[in-house]
Design a protein around this motif. Structure first.
Motif, mmCIF file in Angstrom:
data_model
loop_
_atom_site.group_PDB
_atom_site.id
_atom_site.type_symbol
_atom_site.label_atom_id
_atom_site.label_comp_id
_atom_site.label_asym_id
_atom_site.label_seq_id
_atom_site.Cartn_x
_atom_site.Cartn_y
_atom_site.Cartn_z
ATOM 1 N N UNK A 77 0.852 -1.187 0.000
ATOM 2 C CA UNK A 77 0.000 0.000 0.000
ATOM 3 C C UNK A 77 0.886 1.234 0.000
ATOM 4 N N UNK A 78 0.648 2.124 -0.944
ATOM 5 C CA UNK A 78 1.486 3.296 -1.144
ATOM 6 C C UNK A 78 0.651 4.548 -0.861
ATOM 7 N N UNK A 79 1.040 5.283 0.147
ATOM 8 C CA UNK A 79 0.326 6.496 0.549
ATOM 9 C C UNK A 79 0.911 7.681 -0.212
ATOM 10 N N UNK A 80 0.397 7.905 -1.410
ATOM 11 C CA UNK A 80 0.882 9.012 -2.228
ATOM 12 C C UNK A 80 -0.095 9.295 -3.364
ATOM 13 N N UNK A 81 0.111 10.447 -3.996
ATOM 14 C CA UNK A 81 -0.603 10.815 -5.206
ATOM 15 C C UNK A 81 0.363 10.736 -6.369
ATOM 16 N N UNK A 82 -0.163 10.335 -7.544
ATOM 17 C CA UNK A 82 0.696 10.166 -8.710
ATOM 18 C C UNK A 82 0.294 11.151 -9.802
ATOM 19 N N UNK A 83 1.229 11.998 -10.191
ATOM 20 C CA UNK A 83 1.061 12.872 -11.349
ATOM 21 C C UNK A 83 1.914 12.299 -12.474
ATOM 22 N N UNK A 84 1.253 11.752 -13.498
ATOM 23 C CA UNK A 84 1.992 11.100 -14.581
ATOM 24 C C UNK A 84 2.515 12.093 -15.607
ATOM 25 N N UNK A 85 2.202 13.365 -15.445
ATOM 26 C CA UNK A 85 2.801 14.451 -16.218
ATOM 27 C C UNK A 85 2.660 14.253 -17.732
#
Length: 520
Positions: A77-85
């Motif tokens: 489980x990864x506690x983050x937001x992903x901006x794929x740009x």
């Protein structure tokens, strides 16, 4: 909500339809489609592994990735937001969504800005918050999202996913569940966008103040194949399952079940635009008007579809307002209205129904106000005195309507009683060969026109033909008749059950006698 005509022992989950053979239904067919259409990997592309010393977070790997690279994420489980740009990269979790979760912690969308031909594969995406798109926010690009679960996200528009500004994503084997928004609890499309969905589930999503609890489409294109839209709730407005406004909507081999809307269109609401529906089931949906479907000024054509157990105050099966929709080989049975129009409520519209069956709807089959409804070669309980020709009022003899089997018995008057020329050879929104082939199949995936003419309703009775030659001697005769008689009673898949209803009975004798003589 279970209305009075729905059997009390109906499962509260969508029942599988294992007999379906409609093209594209199988996982193998979808896998082949994905293999053909997914962007090819560059042999020189790099694999970036998360977590690792170089890339402790997913975002750090995305930041370093070049076009064509793969970011491979280990289970966890990864506690983050992903901006794929807007990058064309592959973001994949080989262990799958059951083992790999990205949780945004309620501080923004889980994934935003995937690039055209980017691939997002194998994740559960949860805990997102956004104005547009809580789980995935797509603006003007065309990524692929495969084998993902988009779960428990919140947004103003598109709790699960939002697609804007001409975006054209493809979703394969994804589930959008327990998401909340004002518009588009599960899915939101607008501004000339196109959303294509194969073998997806949109379930248990909610809209708070707006429309389209499962899916909301505005001035865009929605194409869904082999999808399930289930138990979504538009708490204050319309379109419990799907709401489409001034849009092009194509539904093939879909089930829209157990959705709720306070106002119109428990299962589906269309306003202007066009609707092409082939081989779909709308069941147990509820709204004030149009339990199954509320169609306003929509250029619609429905083929080989079934409306059952839907309920409303007006138009239990469907409420049609304006325009001239066509319903071909559609069965509307066992729907319920507390006011009028148990099967259909038609107001200032001119629907054309051909090869249809309307039966067992309460309190009436059709309720009409200033309409131009016409029936051709259809079966209508109580008869039809309006425009049209070739209609009958005899009992269609469903196999077991009480338990949801709306196929026809071998002795049904609806067999070979339709107009074979009414089945369309093409339909708006259906352009590829697989989609066009669906027009030649009934709701069970059987070929249409098995006898001298097409049958009424959504199901074609399979031609017993030499199925009745039980000893394979090339002729249907007394030896085969004796085999049927000796097998009377319950059976599971036995050859003597020519009507496929799980019991060898007089109906199988009738089917055998209809095939009497030398096999063709």
């Amino acid at each position: 909500m279970l209305h009075p005509l729905m059997p009390s022992d109906t499962p509260t989950t969508v029942r599988p339809r294992g007999d379906r053979t409609r093209a594209g239904r199988s996982g193998a067919g979808l896998a082949a489609l994905a293999a053909l259409c997914l962007p090819a990997l560059d042999a020189a592309a790099a694999d970036l592994h998360v977590p690792s010393a170089s890339f402790p977070t997913i975002q750090s790997a995305v930041q370093a990735a070049q076009p064509g690279d793969r970011v491979i994420v280990a289970a966890g489980t990864y506690a983050e937001r992903i901006d794929m740009q807007n990058r064309m990269i592959t973001l994949t979790a080989p262990s799958g969504p059951q083992s790999t979760t990205i949780h945004a912690g309620g501080i923004g969308p889980v994934i935003s800005n995937p690039g055209t031909n980017a691939v997002i594969h194998g994740f559960t995406l949860a805990g997102g918050l956004g104005g547009y798109g809580g789980g995935i926010a797509i603006t003007g690009t065309s990524p692929w999202v495969v084998d993902c679960v988009v779960l428990d996200n919140l947004a103003t528009f598109g709790g699960g996913v939002s697609v804007r500004s001409g975006g054209a994503p493809m979703f394969i084997r994804c589930r959008f569940s327990d998401n909340t928004a004002n518009f588009g609890g599960g899915v939101y499309l607008r501004d000339g966008s196109t959303g294509t969905f194969f073998d997806c589930v949109v379930q248990d999503n909610v809209t708070l103040t707006g429309t389209g609890a499962g899916v909301h489409v505005n001035l865009s294109t929605l194409a869904m194949r082999s999808c399930v839209i289930y138990r979504n709730d538009s708490i204050t407005k319309s379109g419990g399952g799907i709401f489409a406004s001034s849009s092009t909507t194509t539904l093939i081999d879909c089930t829209i079940s157990t959705n709720l809307a306070l106002e119109n269109g428990g299962g589906l609401m269309t306003s202007a635009g066009s609707l092409s529906m082939v081989g779909c089931i709308l069941e147990n949906n509820h709204a004030q008007q149009g339990g199954g479907w509320y169609g306003y000024a929509t250029a619609a054509h429905l083929v080989s579809s079934l409306f059952r157990w839907n309920s409303a105050a007006f138009g239990g099966g469907a409420f049609l307002l304006g325009a001239q929709p066509r319903l071909t080989n559609t069965t509307i049975a066992d729907n319920w209205a507390s006011g009028s129009g148990g099967g259909l409520r038609v107001v200032t519209a001119a629907p054309v129904l051909c090869n249809a069956i309307l039966w067992g709807n309460y309190p009436d089959q059709v309720s009409r106000v200033q309409d131009g409804t016409s029936f051709y070669f259809s079966c209508i309980q109580g008869g039809w005195t309006g425009a049209g020709s070739g209609n009958i009022s005899d009992n269609p003899q469903f196999v077991d309507a009480l338990n949801g089997d709306h196929r026809l018995h071998a002795s049904s008057p609806c067999i070979n009683a339709g107009d074979s020329t009414a089945l369309p050879g093409e339909l708006a929104g259906l352009s590829d060969p697989q989609s066009l082939s669906a027009l030649g199949l009934d709701l069970a995936g059987e070929a249409r026109i098995m006898g001298s003419a097409i049958d009424h309703g959504a199901y074609e009775l399979p031609d017993a033909g030499c199925r009745a030659d039980l000893n394979d001697d090339g002729v249907v005769n007394f030896r085969d008749l004796l085999a049927v008689v000796r097998s009377f009673g319950p059976c599971d898949g036995c050859r003597e059950d020519l009507t496929d209803d799980g019991v060898v009975s007089v109906w199988d004798l009738i089917a055998l006698l209809a095939a009497w003589g030398a096999c063709p």
